[in-house]
Design a protein around this motif. Structure first.
Motif, PDB file in Angstrom:
ATOM      1  N   SER A 190      -4.966   4.302 -10.889  1.00  0.00           N
ATOM      2  CA  SER A 190      -5.896   5.305 -11.417  1.00  0.00           C
ATOM      3  C   SER A 190      -5.959   5.268 -12.932  1.00  0.00           C
ATOM      4  O   SER A 190      -4.963   5.019 -13.596  1.00  0.00           O
ATOM      5  N   TRP A 191      -7.152   5.538 -13.452  1.00  0.00           N
ATOM      6  CA  TRP A 191      -7.381   5.732 -14.874  1.00  0.00           C
ATOM      7  C   TRP A 191      -7.824   7.175 -15.023  1.00  0.00           C
ATOM      8  O   TRP A 191      -8.855   7.572 -14.498  1.00  0.00           O
ATOM      9  N   GLU A 192      -7.036   7.970 -15.740  1.00  0.00           N
ATOM     10  CA  GLU A 192      -7.266   9.414 -15.822  1.00  0.00           C
ATOM     11  C   GLU A 192      -8.283   9.803 -16.892  1.00  0.00           C
ATOM     12  O   GLU A 192      -8.849  10.877 -16.829  1.00  0.00           O
ATOM     13  N   LYS A 193      -8.504   8.945 -17.873  1.00  0.00           N
ATOM     14  CA  LYS A 193      -9.387   9.304 -18.985  1.00  0.00           C
ATOM     15  C   LYS A 193     -10.649   8.458 -18.960  1.00  0.00           C
ATOM     16  O   LYS A 193     -10.657   7.336 -18.462  1.00  0.00           O
TER      17      LYS A 193
ATOM     18  N   MET B   5     -17.321   5.188 -19.405  1.00  0.00           N
ATOM     19  CA  MET B   5     -17.120   5.149 -17.951  1.00  0.00           C
ATOM     20  C   MET B   5     -16.241   6.325 -17.552  1.00  0.00           C
ATOM     21  O   MET B   5     -15.234   6.604 -18.198  1.00  0.00           O
ATOM     22  N   PRO B   6     -16.607   7.028 -16.466  1.00  0.00           N
ATOM     23  CA  PRO B   6     -15.800   8.173 -16.031  1.00  0.00           C
ATOM     24  C   PRO B   6     -14.453   7.705 -15.474  1.00  0.00           C
ATOM     25  O   PRO B   6     -14.283   6.526 -15.161  1.00  0.00           O
ATOM     26  N   PRO B   7     -13.483   8.620 -15.354  1.00  0.00           N
ATOM     27  CA  PRO B   7     -12.191   8.263 -14.760  1.00  0.00           C
ATOM     28  C   PRO B   7     -12.402   7.650 -13.381  1.00  0.00           C
ATOM     29  O   PRO B   7     -13.260   8.080 -12.622  1.00  0.00           O
ATOM     30  N   LYS B   8     -11.614   6.606 -13.069  1.00  0.00           N
ATOM     31  CA  LYS B   8     -11.812   5.894 -11.810  1.00  0.00           C
ATOM     32  C   LYS B   8     -10.471   5.529 -11.186  1.00  0.00           C
ATOM     33  O   LYS B   8      -9.430   5.615 -11.814  1.00  0.00           O
ATOM     34  N   SER B   9     -10.545   5.113  -9.930  1.00  0.00           N
ATOM     35  CA  SER B   9      -9.377   4.631  -9.202  1.00  0.00           C
ATOM     36  C   SER B   9      -9.750   3.346  -8.483  1.00  0.00           C
ATOM     37  O   SER B   9     -10.898   3.161  -8.088  1.00  0.00           O
TER      38      SER B   9
ATOM     39  N   ILE C 279     -11.401  -1.672  -3.572  1.00  0.00           N
ATOM     40  CA  ILE C 279     -12.527  -0.745  -3.731  1.00  0.00           C
ATOM     41  C   ILE C 279     -12.274   0.087  -4.980  1.00  0.00           C
ATOM     42  O   ILE C 279     -11.198   0.664  -5.146  1.00  0.00           O
ATOM     43  N   THR C 280     -13.266   0.176  -5.862  1.00  0.00           N
ATOM     44  CA  THR C 280     -13.188   1.021  -7.053  1.00  0.00           C
ATOM     45  C   THR C 280     -14.124   2.206  -6.842  1.00  0.00           C
ATOM     46  O   THR C 280     -15.245   2.030  -6.364  1.00  0.00           O
ATOM     47  N   TYR C 281     -13.645   3.400  -7.164  1.00  0.00           N
ATOM     48  CA  TYR C 281     -14.467   4.589  -6.960  1.00  0.00           C
ATOM     49  C   TYR C 281     -14.298   5.568  -8.116  1.00  0.00           C
ATOM     50  O   TYR C 281     -13.276   5.581  -8.788  1.00  0.00           O
ATOM     51  N   ASP C 282     -15.343   6.367  -8.330  1.00  0.00           N
ATOM     52  CA  ASP C 282     -15.355   7.412  -9.353  1.00  0.00           C
ATOM     53  C   ASP C 282     -14.418   8.526  -8.888  1.00  0.00           C
ATOM     54  O   ASP C 282     -14.571   9.037  -7.781  1.00  0.00           O
ATOM     55  N   LYS C 283     -13.455   8.911  -9.729  1.00  0.00           N
ATOM     56  CA  LYS C 283     -12.465   9.912  -9.313  1.00  0.00           C
ATOM     57  C   LYS C 283     -13.066  11.282  -9.048  1.00  0.00           C
ATOM     58  O   LYS C 283     -12.614  12.008  -8.189  1.00  0.00           O
ATOM     59  N   GLN C 284     -14.110  11.649  -9.797  1.00  0.00           N
ATOM     60  CA  GLN C 284     -14.680  12.981  -9.643  1.00  0.00           C
ATOM     61  C   GLN C 284     -15.570  13.073  -8.403  1.00  0.00           C
ATOM     62  O   GLN C 284     -15.423  13.975  -7.600  1.00  0.00           O
ATOM     63  N   THR C 285     -16.473  12.123  -8.240  1.00  0.00           N
ATOM     64  CA  THR C 285     -17.437  12.207  -7.129  1.00  0.00           C
ATOM     65  C   THR C 285     -16.974  11.476  -5.891  1.00  0.00           C
ATOM     66  O   THR C 285     -17.568  11.641  -4.830  1.00  0.00           O
ATOM     67  N   LYS C 286     -15.957  10.633  -6.009  1.00  0.00           N
ATOM     68  CA  LYS C 286     -15.449   9.797  -4.908  1.00  0.00           C
ATOM     69  C   LYS C 286     -16.504   8.805  -4.421  1.00  0.00           C
ATOM     70  O   LYS C 286     -16.483   8.368  -3.273  1.00  0.00           O
ATOM     71  N   MET C 287     -17.439   8.432  -5.278  1.00  0.00           N
ATOM     72  CA  MET C 287     -18.475   7.471  -4.928  1.00  0.00           C
ATOM     73  C   MET C 287     -17.983   6.061  -5.250  1.00  0.00           C
ATOM     74  O   MET C 287     -17.404   5.819  -6.303  1.00  0.00           O
ATOM     75  N   ILE C 288     -18.205   5.130  -4.330  1.00  0.00           N
ATOM     76  CA  ILE C 288     -17.753   3.750  -4.509  1.00  0.00           C
ATOM     77  C   ILE C 288     -18.636   3.070  -5.551  1.00  0.00           C
ATOM     78  O   ILE C 288     -19.858   3.038  -5.424  1.00  0.00           O
TER      79      ILE C 288
ATOM     80  N   PHE D  54     -23.389   7.285 -11.842  1.00  0.00           N
ATOM     81  CA  PHE D  54     -23.602   6.469 -10.652  1.00  0.00           C
ATOM     82  C   PHE D  54     -24.372   7.260  -9.615  1.00  0.00           C
ATOM     83  O   PHE D  54     -24.255   8.477  -9.537  1.00  0.00           O
ATOM     84  N   GLU D  55     -25.146   6.525  -8.781  1.00  0.00           N
ATOM     85  CA  GLU D  55     -25.831   7.192  -7.686  1.00  0.00           C
ATOM     86  C   GLU D  55     -26.059   6.205  -6.550  1.00  0.00           C
ATOM     87  O   GLU D  55     -26.169   5.000  -6.763  1.00  0.00           O
TER      88      GLU D  55
END
Length: 192
Positions: free
Chosen positions: A146-149, A154-158, A177-186, A125-126
């Motif tokens: 949260s999805w840890e795997k 798709m990367p782990p998300k919350s 709001i759904t966001y990428d767990k690693q980058t915290k990008m929405i 994502f960007e």
């Protein structure tokens, strides 16, 4: 000369040169001993000149690889977020939103663009807004899932959901709001 053995290659074959004796196999020169001293070994200038450029080339190659690796690491870990640009909240738009949410805040959230890499079979994502910045504006969510795997590339998300008023009562609407767990990008937003 007594039967001697070359300290570099173990050969016992030498021939006489101007300074002393030279090994027939590796070219090591043994100087004539001076009175009261032991025989000295001289480094072959050809061997020295061959070893030095090789070491310099290896050192320069290592430095170049280190620089390239550092640049790639910095670029891969740099995440650029779109700012959340909020206008002053008006009371008319606040009724259908929970907590500190307003329509201006919701509308200003930029959802990231999804890219699929066929070689790695993964999504990236960007250009999305920062979840951490959003949480500073509207406060912590009422629920987080949260999805840890990684799943299907798709990367782990919350997923964060706001559905209560400041008083703890359920609001007329909710925001998810759904966001990428690693980058915290929405990566997604929805409102009910």
């Amino acid at each position: 000369m007594k039967s001697k053995e070359c300290v570099n290659c173990g050969s016992t074959h030498f021939h006489k040169v101007e300074q002393g004796w030279k090994c027939d196999y590796c070219g090591t020169v043994y100087l004539k001993p001076q009175k009261g001293s032991s025989p000295q070994q001289s480094q072959n200038p050809d061997t020295y000149s061959k070893k030095r450029p090789r070491k310099v080339i290896i050192a320069i190659s290592f430095v170049i690889l280190l620089i390239i690796g550092s640049v790639i690491f910095i670029l891969s870990n740099t995440t650029s977020y779109e700012p959340i640009d909020t206008q002053p909240a008006n009371s008319q738009s606040k009724g259908a939103f929970p907590g500190e949410w307003t329509s201006e805040i919701y509308d200003s959230i930029k959802v990231a663009t999804k890219h699929y890499d066929a070689d790695s079979e993964k999504y990236s994502f960007e250009g999305g807004a920062s979840y951490e910045e959003l949480e500073k504006l509207v406060g912590p969510p009422d629920r987080v899932t949260s999805w840890e795997k990684e799943k299907y590339g798709m990367p782990p998300k919350s997923t964060a959901t706001w559905d209560q008023t400041k008083d703890g009562e359920y609001a007329n609407g909710s925001v998810t709001i759904t966001y990428d767990k690693q980058t915290k990008m929405i990566t997604d937003k929805s409102r009910y």
